[in-house]
Structures are given as structure tokens and as C-alpha cells.
Design an enzyme around this catalytic site. Structure first.
Site, PDB file in Angstrom:
ATOM      1  N   ASP A 182     -10.251  26.808   0.494  1.00 59.67           N
ATOM      2  CA  ASP A 182     -10.492  26.371   2.081  1.00 59.67           C
ATOM      3  C   ASP A 182     -10.801  25.116   2.336  1.00 59.67           C
ATOM      4  O   ASP A 182     -11.820  25.135   3.056  1.00 59.67           O
ATOM      5  CB  ASP A 182     -11.682  27.594   2.188  1.00 59.67           C
ATOM      6  CG  ASP A 182     -11.747  28.960   2.133  1.00 59.67           C
ATOM      7  OD1 ASP A 182     -10.473  29.384   1.829  1.00 59.67           O
ATOM      8  OD2 ASP A 182     -12.382  29.848   2.121  1.00 59.67           O
ATOM      9  N   ASP A 196      -8.789  30.510   4.617  1.00 62.31           N
ATOM     10  CA  ASP A 196      -9.862  31.408   5.422  1.00 62.31           C
ATOM     11  C   ASP A 196      -8.944  31.868   6.815  1.00 62.31           C
ATOM     12  O   ASP A 196      -8.499  30.664   7.599  1.00 62.31           O
ATOM     13  CB  ASP A 196     -11.101  30.835   5.808  1.00 62.31           C
ATOM     14  CG  ASP A 196     -12.549  31.782   5.984  1.00 62.31           C
ATOM     15  OD1 ASP A 196     -12.144  33.097   4.869  1.00 62.31           O
ATOM     16  OD2 ASP A 196     -13.190  31.611   6.525  1.00 62.31           O
ATOM     17  N   HIS A 209      -9.090  34.292   9.981  1.00 62.79           N
ATOM     18  CA  HIS A 209      -9.673  35.420  10.684  1.00 62.79           C
ATOM     19  C   HIS A 209      -9.068  35.442  12.045  1.00 62.79           C
ATOM     20  O   HIS A 209      -8.823  34.762  12.684  1.00 62.79           O
ATOM     21  CB  HIS A 209     -11.343  34.951  10.844  1.00 62.79           C
ATOM     22  CG  HIS A 209     -11.905  34.579   9.617  1.00 62.79           C
ATOM     23  ND1 HIS A 209     -12.022  35.662   8.644  1.00 62.79           N
ATOM     24  CD2 HIS A 209     -12.846  33.634   9.464  1.00 62.79           C
ATOM     25  CE1 HIS A 209     -12.775  35.201   7.712  1.00 62.79           C
ATOM     26  NE2 HIS A 209     -13.376  34.030   8.161  1.00 62.79           N
ATOM     27  N   HIS A 255     -13.413  38.511  14.523  1.00 61.90           N
ATOM     28  CA  HIS A 255     -13.732  38.926  13.214  1.00 61.90           C
ATOM     29  C   HIS A 255     -15.081  39.580  12.909  1.00 61.90           C
ATOM     30  O   HIS A 255     -16.045  38.685  13.607  1.00 61.90           O
ATOM     31  CB  HIS A 255     -13.271  37.926  12.235  1.00 61.90           C
ATOM     32  CG  HIS A 255     -13.382  38.379  10.852  1.00 61.90           C
ATOM     33  ND1 HIS A 255     -14.444  37.797   9.972  1.00 61.90           N
ATOM     34  CD2 HIS A 255     -12.620  38.949  10.106  1.00 61.90           C
ATOM     35  CE1 HIS A 255     -14.136  38.487   8.830  1.00 61.90           C
ATOM     36  NE2 HIS A 255     -13.087  39.068   9.055  1.00 61.90           N
ATOM     37  N   HIS A 310     -15.228  30.656  13.275  1.00 59.85           N
ATOM     38  CA  HIS A 310     -14.374  29.544  12.294  1.00 59.85           C
ATOM     39  C   HIS A 310     -13.080  30.254  11.865  1.00 59.85           C
ATOM     40  O   HIS A 310     -12.911  31.481  11.729  1.00 59.85           O
ATOM     41  CB  HIS A 310     -15.323  29.419  11.047  1.00 59.85           C
ATOM     42  CG  HIS A 310     -15.620  30.334  10.193  1.00 59.85           C
ATOM     43  ND1 HIS A 310     -16.470  31.317  10.219  1.00 59.85           N
ATOM     44  CD2 HIS A 310     -14.836  30.671   9.030  1.00 59.85           C
ATOM     45  CE1 HIS A 310     -16.356  32.187   9.478  1.00 59.85           C
ATOM     46  NE2 HIS A 310     -15.416  31.933   8.590  1.00 59.85           N
ATOM     47  N   LYS A 320      -6.924  34.781   3.532  1.00 63.22           N
ATOM     48  CA  LYS A 320      -8.023  35.944   3.234  1.00 63.22           C
ATOM     49  C   LYS A 320      -8.751  36.057   4.575  1.00 63.22           C
ATOM     50  O   LYS A 320      -9.043  34.972   5.333  1.00 63.22           O
ATOM     51  CB  LYS A 320      -8.733  35.510   1.945  1.00 63.22           C
ATOM     52  CG  LYS A 320      -9.443  34.204   2.127  1.00 63.22           C
ATOM     53  CD  LYS A 320     -10.196  33.983   0.853  1.00 63.22           C
ATOM     54  CE  LYS A 320     -10.756  32.563   0.832  1.00 63.22           C
ATOM     55  NZ  LYS A 320     -12.067  32.743   1.836  1.00 63.22           N
ATOM     56  N   CYS A 373     -17.365  30.542  -0.967  1.00 63.82           N
ATOM     57  CA  CYS A 373     -16.025  30.951  -1.236  1.00 63.82           C
ATOM     58  C   CYS A 373     -15.586  30.484  -2.547  1.00 63.82           C
ATOM     59  O   CYS A 373     -15.037  31.230  -3.450  1.00 63.82           O
ATOM     60  CB  CYS A 373     -15.050  30.691  -0.286  1.00 63.82           C
ATOM     61  SG  CYS A 373     -15.170  31.682   1.253  1.00 63.82           S
TER      62      CYS A 373
HETATM   63  C1  VGL Z   1     -16.407  30.332   3.774  1.00 67.79           C
HETATM   64  C2  VGL Z   1     -18.216  31.319   5.015  1.00 67.79           C
HETATM   65  C3  VGL Z   1     -17.390  32.116   5.722  1.00 67.79           C
HETATM   66  C4  VGL Z   1     -16.221  29.347   2.699  1.00 67.79           C
HETATM   67  C5  VGL Z   1     -15.753  31.144   4.626  1.00 67.79           C
HETATM   68  O1  VGL Z   1     -14.930  29.149   2.583  1.00 67.79           O
HETATM   69  O2  VGL Z   1     -16.998  29.295   1.827  1.00 67.79           O
HETATM   70  N1  VGL Z   1     -17.829  30.484   4.037  1.00 67.79           N
HETATM   71  N2  VGL Z   1     -16.199  31.817   5.758  1.00 67.79           N
HETATM   72 ZN    ZN Z   2     -14.791  32.845   6.846  1.00 67.93          ZN
END
Ligand code: VGL
Ligand code: ZN
Length: 213
Positions: free
Chosen positions: A15, A53, A55, A59, A88, A113, A158
Site C-alpha cells: 500500500d 488498497d 475501495h 466502502h 481513502h 484489496k 496492513c
Molecule cells: C490501511 C487503514 C485502512 C493500510 C488500509 O494500508 O495500512 N490502513 N486501510
Molecule cells: Zn483501506
């Protein structure tokens, strides 16, 4: 000790997207600092997999979808506790793009994801229901990969979930600590303790690159 990655190793880059970097919707402090480190690492690894990430705009992990709730509150989803975040990494928005300076030509696979509205996915291996696979285990196994090196954002979310799952799936798992950043020092130290207890080994990028980060 120097470590030379081989064909049975993968560098997993979690990410490294605009929304987790400076100025992003869910910025991880100093998240951008890891980009040059990860790029140097990529030069040394025959196998590189990135995650994104990804979404939908509505979401379920977004606080904006829950009346009266704020970011960082927790709600109960069908699969258990779910932390709420600011909106996000919405699909096809600049915030979801990989950091512009992150090398990606060398990546063989990009796992997306969190694309199902009702289920979040922190880990690169399993969604937050802890049962729906992303397919990454099968991909790595089929390619004969048995060692996973983790980098990216955020160490306590993550990266942590991905490392735990890599270990549970039977991979030798190493966290390249200076190639990760987390949301807070406290959360990072708790995450590192939990990962160590699970058998994840902690190392620094210098062991692979020979460059002090
Ligand atoms: C993440 C919070 C929500 C991450 C992703 O990549 O760590 N944290 N979505
Ligand atoms: Zn996320």
C-alpha cells in the site's frame, strides 16, 4: 550479514499509495521516506509483488458511511470489529495511485484489496472476515516462493496483518523495519512485539542493499 535474495524469495510492498503518504487522506507520518529504500530493495529481488488498497466510494470502512460515527471509531461488522477510517484509496482516484516515485516496472503482480463494499481487507492474503483469500498464497506457492520480505504502509495495520498471515500460511517471514512506517510509535511497537511473537523476523534493508537507510 549480507543477504542475497533468490528466486524463492518475494519482496511484498504494501500500500505505498498517495493517500497513505504526505498530503493524503490517511497519511502515515513520513510515509514517503520509505520509497527510495523500497526502490533499492526492488533492484535486488527477482520477485516483487505490490498491493493497492482499492475501495469503492461507499466502502463500509469509511466513517462517512456510518451516521454519527467518526474516523478511528470502531463498529461491529458481520465479521467482527472494524475500525472506521477517513475516506481513502477510492478506486480510480489519485489517492489510490501508487506513489509517483515508487518503481513498479519490476513488479510482477499487483494485488488489489478491499474492493468489496461490505468487507475490509488489511492483509494481502485474507480479507478482514479472515476467511476470504485474495489468492496470494496460491500465487506464491505455485511459483515456488517460500520466503516473504515485507515493506510498506502502515506497519501497524496492513503490514502487520499481511506479515501475520504470511507466517500462518507457512512462509518464512521477514519484516524490513526501516522500509515500513506506521500510524504512531506506540502502535508500531505493539505491532512489532506481536509480529515477533508470531515468529516474524525483523531485519533492516542494509542486510540486502548494503546501503544505510
Ligand atoms: C490501511 C487503514 C485502512 C493500510 C488500509 O494500508 O495500512 N490502513 N486501510
Ligand atoms: Zn483501506
Amino acid at each position: 550479514m549480507r543477504l542475497s535474495p533468490t528466486e524463492t524469495d518475494v519482496l511484498l510492498v504494501i500500500d505505498v499509495q498517495n493517500d497513505f503518504c504526505t498530503g493524503g487522506a490517511l497519511a502515515v507520518p513520513n510515509g514517503d521516506d520509505i520509497v527510495p529504500i523500497i526502490n533499492r530493495l526492488q533492484d535486488r529481488f527477482p520477485n516483487v509483488v505490490l498491493t493497492q488498497d482499492w475501495h469503492p466510494a461507499d466502502h463500509t470502512s469509511f466513517a462517512s458511511q456510518h451516521k454519527g460515527k467518526n474516523a478511528f471509531d470502531t463498529v461491529t461488522a458481520a465479521y467482527g470489529a472494524q475500525v472506521l477510517w477517513p475516506d481513502h484509496c477510492v478506486q480510480n482516484t489519485p489517492g489510490a495511485d501508487l506513489h509517483a516515485d515508487l518503481a513498479s516496472a519490476h513488479a510482477q503482480l499487483i494485488i488489489r484489496k478491499g474492493f468489496r463494499r461490505a468487507v475490509d481487507s488489511y492483509s494481502a492474503f485474507f480479507e478482514n472476515d479472515r476467511t476470504t483469500p485474495t489468492g496470494l498464497t496460491g500465487y506464491l506457492r505455485e511459483r515456488g516462493i517460500d520466503r516473504v520480505f515485507l515493506t510498506g504502509l502502515a506497519t501497524d495495520v496492513c503490514v502487520r496483518f499481511s506479515a501475520m498471515d504470511a507466517r500462518n500460511e507457512g512462509f518464512d517471514t521477514l519484516l524490513i523495519i526501516d522500509a515500513c512506517r506506521g500510524l504512531s510509535d506506540d502502535a508500531v511497537s505493539k505491532a512489532v512485539t506481536a509480529m515477533k511473537e508470531a515468529g516474524v523476523r525483523i531485519m533492516e534493508s542494509f542486510a540486502v542493499t548494503g546501503v544505510a537507510a
